[in-house]
Scaffold this motif. Structure first.
Motif, PDB file in Angstrom:
ATOM      1  N   ASP A   1      -1.605   4.138  13.576  1.00 18.30           N
ATOM      2  CA  ASP A   1      -1.520   2.950  12.718  1.00 18.30           C
ATOM      3  C   ASP A   1      -1.215   3.345  11.273  1.00 18.30           C
ATOM      4  O   ASP A   1      -0.411   2.703  10.588  1.00 18.30           O
ATOM      5  N   TRP A   2      -1.865   4.419  10.798  1.00 15.89           N
ATOM      6  CA  TRP A   2      -1.671   4.859   9.415  1.00 15.89           C
ATOM      7  C   TRP A   2      -0.234   5.317   9.201  1.00 15.89           C
ATOM      8  O   TRP A   2       0.405   4.958   8.194  1.00 15.89           O
ATOM      9  N   VAL A   3       0.300   6.110  10.132  1.00 12.63           N
ATOM     10  CA  VAL A   3       1.675   6.593  10.008  1.00 12.63           C
ATOM     11  C   VAL A   3       2.647   5.423   9.992  1.00 12.63           C
ATOM     12  O   VAL A   3       3.592   5.380   9.196  1.00 12.63           O
ATOM     13  N   ALA A   4       2.424   4.445  10.869  1.00  9.54           N
ATOM     14  CA  ALA A   4       3.314   3.285  10.924  1.00  9.54           C
ATOM     15  C   ALA A   4       3.300   2.524   9.603  1.00  9.54           C
ATOM     16  O   ALA A   4       4.352   2.125   9.082  1.00  9.54           O
ATOM     17  N   ALA A   5       2.104   2.333   9.040  1.00 11.45           N
ATOM     18  CA  ALA A   5       1.997   1.588   7.786  1.00 11.45           C
ATOM     19  C   ALA A   5       2.623   2.366   6.625  1.00 11.45           C
ATOM     20  O   ALA A   5       3.337   1.796   5.797  1.00 11.45           O
ATOM     21  N   TYR A   6       2.377   3.668   6.567  1.00  8.80           N
ATOM     22  CA  TYR A   6       2.874   4.465   5.438  1.00  8.80           C
ATOM     23  C   TYR A   6       4.393   4.598   5.463  1.00  8.80           C
ATOM     24  O   TYR A   6       5.053   4.531   4.419  1.00  8.80           O
ATOM     25  N   THR A   7       4.957   4.806   6.652  1.00  9.56           N
ATOM     26  CA  THR A   7       6.404   5.012   6.764  1.00  9.56           C
ATOM     27  C   THR A   7       7.168   3.697   6.902  1.00  9.56           C
ATOM     28  O   THR A   7       8.396   3.703   6.991  1.00  9.56           O
ATOM     29  N   VAL A   8       6.434   2.562   6.933  1.00  9.92           N
ATOM     30  CA  VAL A   8       7.031   1.236   7.111  1.00  9.92           C
ATOM     31  C   VAL A   8       7.882   1.230   8.397  1.00  9.92           C
ATOM     32  O   VAL A   8       9.064   0.893   8.398  1.00  9.92           O
TER      33      VAL A   8
END
Length: 734
Positions: free
Chosen positions: A94-101
């Motif tokens: 979830d964090w990677v998805a949010a950070y990398t848009v």
């Protein structure tokens, strides 16, 4: 009444509807019905219908779409019999998805890269010795029975090998009832590493560094340590001690390497220390082995993985340590579908999981160096080489004063030193980070230049293959004899050098020397490993190579390193150009003198006074970093500012430019964030697609992700051939 996450998921269970992330660019999870009698939980890997297909998905956290009637939803088809993705892994994705848009389904897909591994591996047929004995005993049969007398089960091939007999002997004994057939779990892909297999060989500085690192690991919580040691200082042996401590604590370990397919020497060093090799994970791994490694990582059977950046998304059962070796290497940045930097995401995974992360480099990135100075990372310094090894003497060759012969590219000063080195029975390395024979071919008569029809780049001549090739899309054609523009024969000229052309020049001067050219386009991984082993054994006199030779190899007889074109990396608009040139040249010159022999590194340059050249020759890396950090801070560039790149591509130039301008006009007005462009990308055409770029620049505390989301949401929609790629923290500016 409010519900916590457990009660909420229980409520979902009551309604038999759950959210499932599917591997597609959807903005959120889809809702599916759980059939009667099927049990799922957050993290369960399932098979669900998506349109006409069945796809793999993951049951996710959170609420489902309450507005949808469950009767209109499709049902989960199957729950795979494998451990679910744990809470930390789901939070990381979830964090990677949010950070990398990036749509979360595309990020989750990186954790599900071995679809046939989701069901348990089949049991293996084995043999166990009974009380029966054969009617006629032979020497071969005696050896088999003696080998199996320990009471353990054996595979047929394993027993035959242990006893030194053919499988036919085993079959004959089984037919007479000497062996019963049993089934046992499949064997591990690698043996379990033993943290106490070999005592570490550490000297004063290494022992002190290991003690500092073990103190960080012993805190049993999140921390980031930066091992900053010169080439050959024993950094690997130091972090091996952290691995040993983690294994003793019963935890798993992940070691990230920038080029795992080229690091056979690392795997051997690991085996010497721990008695077994780590499991490998990289793109060249056979599909069946990938499945086994993925499965055994999830069950905890594999204790240590050494892998490329994608290994970061393996769903470990109980991960307790991540090592990022050569943390500065650009290979850690992925620039396809999901744009992420594995080094930075490794730190995030450690923070979410509450375990230590160790970054390692002889030439740390400016970002890591600043984090160390500001106390975010714990710096650990190794200022001297291990054992009797000494750093090479370094010098520059001013090409204005010592030019090469006409038609050549190697200064007489360098050629003289090469001759002396091989005359002493030692090895010389000539480094040029340019594949092929020549980067440009043109016609002397009409000036025609050979360009890729699908990219805005020149075709590179590869004389060994008789081809001219594009290094961006792979287009190739036979090297022509006549100019296609004017038809003139024998007037095509190669401009500039590649490693093949340097090899040609070397062979003219040293016809009796054993010369090896190392380049990724000349050989596969297996052959490359064999060539590297041959060089280590001293079976080559002169090595000519691209950046492959800079990645941690140990060549005992290498006493001379010559950089053919030290200025090459400085000739572009990349804000990291100086840093990367410094790192690459420092790593390459560090190949020399690793076993105590007196060694020399020479840099051919037309800019001997450039700060990068002066920093390398003087050995004053602190001065270089101080200057580079000051320049970054003054320009508010990372790590003191934030950057994001937006790449718009389309089949036509007008479509790409129009969409890019539409995005620019839709950019929200936010204090501290500015948008530059659009402008044609330096590589304006790749694979037939026209490319425009926008660069978003903000302060360190800017909410870049919210800005990008708002900009894309308010801008024109992607239609037809138009594609938009977002790259937060870009490493490439082409």
């Amino acid at each position: 009444m409010t519900l916590d996450s457990t009660d909420l998921f229980g409520a979902l269970f009551d309604r038999r509807v759950v959210p499932v992330l599917v591997p597609m660019p959807a903005p959120k999870a889809y809702s599916y019905v759980v059939p009667e009698g099927m049990a799922v939980e957050p993290g369960s890997i399932v098979q669900v219908p998506l349109g006409p297909r069945l796809v793999v998905g993951v049951v996710w956290d959170g609420d489902d779409d309450n507005a949808v009637d469950p009767k209109k939803l499709k049902a989960i088809e199957k729950v795979f019999d494998c451990p679910p993705l744990n809470r930390d892994m789901r939070a990381f994705l979830d964090w990677v998805a949010a950070y990398t848009v990036t749509p979360p389904g595309l990020v989750a897909r990186m954790a599900l890269r071995a679809p046939t591994a989701f069901d348990p591996e089949p049991m293996v047929e084995a043999l166990r010795l009974t009380e029966m004995r054969p009617e006629r005993m032979t020497a071969a049969r005696e050896r088999v029975i003696a080998a199996a007398a320990d009471g353990h089960s054996w595979t047929r091939s394993g027993l035959a090998h242990a006893a030194g007999v053919s499988s036919g002997v085993i079959d004959g004994l089984q037919a007479q009832g000497v062996f019963d057939t049993v089934f046992m779990p499949p064997p591990p892909v690698v043996a379990a590493p033993d943290p106490d297999f070999a005592a570490p060989r550490l000297e004063g500085p290494q022992r002190q560094a290991a003690a500092e690192l073990l103190a960080a690991v012993g805190e049993h919580g999140f921390s980031v340590s930066l091992i900053d040691g010169i080439t050959g200082s024993g950094k690997t042996e130091v972090y091996f001690e952290a691995i040993a401590a983690t294994l003793r604590a019963g935890k798993q370990v992940l070691i990230l390497l920038p080029e795992i397919a080229l690091t056979a020497s690392f795997l051997e060093r690991f085996q010497e220390r721990f008695g077994a090799k780590p499991a490998e994970w990289h793109s060249d791994l056979a599909p069946r082995m990938r499945e086994k490694v993925w499965r055994q990582v999830t069950t905890g059977q594999v204790r240590v993985v050494a892998g490329a950046r994608s290994a970061l998304f393996l769903p470990f059962e109980d991960l307790g340590l991540i090592i990022v070796d050569e943390e500065h290497d650009p290979a850690y940045k992925q620039e396809d579908r999901v744009f992420y930097n594995a080094r930075d995401m490794a730190v995030v995974r450690g923070r979410i999981g509450g375990f230590p992360v160790v970054l390692v480099s002889a030439t740390p990135s400016v970002e890591s160096r600043v984090n160390g100075e500001m106390g975010r990372y714990r710096p650990i310094h190794l200022p001297t080489r291990f054992g009797d090894a000494a750093l090479p003497d370094l010098g520059v060759i001013d090409m204005r004063r010592h030019p090469p012969e006409r038609g050549g590219f190697l200064s007489p000063v360098l050629m003289n030193r090469v001759g002396k080195a091989i005359g002493r029975g030692e090895q010389a390395l000539l480094f040029l980070n340019r594949r092929g024979y020549a980067p440009l071919t043109l016609c002397r008569v009409c000036g025609h230049r050979f360009q890729c029809p699908d990219c805005s780049s020149w075709l590179v001549e590869h004389r060994f293959r008789g081809q001219i090739r594009c290094h961006h899309c792979g287009y190739s054609e036979r090297t022509p004899e006549a100019c296609p523009e004017c038809g003139t024969l024998d007037h095509l000229v190669a401009c500039g050098p590649g490693v093949e052309r340097i090899a040609e020049e070397v062979e003219r001067h040293f016809p009796d020397a054993r010369t090896i050219v190392l380049s990724s386009d000349l050989m596969g991984v297996k052959r490359l490993r064999l060539e590297l082993e041959a060089i280590s054994r001293g079976e080559a006199d002169i090595v000519i190579g691209t950046q492959l030779v800079a990645k941690g190899h140990n060549f005992p007889m290498m006493t001379l390193v010559g950089i053919v074109d030290a200025d090459l990396g400085l000739a572009n608009g990349d804000p990291r150009a100086a840093e990367r040139t410094f790192q690459l040249l420092s790593q390459v010159t560090g190949r020399a003198g690793r076993t105590g022999l007196k060694s020399l590194g020479l840099l051919q340059t037309y800019q001997p006074q450039h700060p990068v050249m002066q920093a390398i020759v003087s050995g004053d890396s602190d001065a270089f970093y101080e200057r580079e950090i000051h320049e970054r801070e003054r320009a508010v560039l990372p790590p003191f500012g934030r950057l994001a790149s937006i790449i718009v591509s389309a089949d036509t130039r007008s479509d790409a430019e129009g969409h890019a301008r539409g995005l620019r006009n839709a950019a929200p007005r936010v204090d501290g964030i500015s948008v530059l462009g659009p402008a044609e990308a330096p590589l304006a055409l790749i694979r037939g697609r026209h490319r425009f770029r926008l660069l978003v620049h903000g302060r360190r505390n800017s909410d870049m992700q919210s800005f990008l989301k708002a900009m894309v949401a308010a801008g024109p929609k992607e239609r037809g051939s138009i594609s938009v790629q977002l790259d937060v923290d870009p490493q490439s500016f082409l």
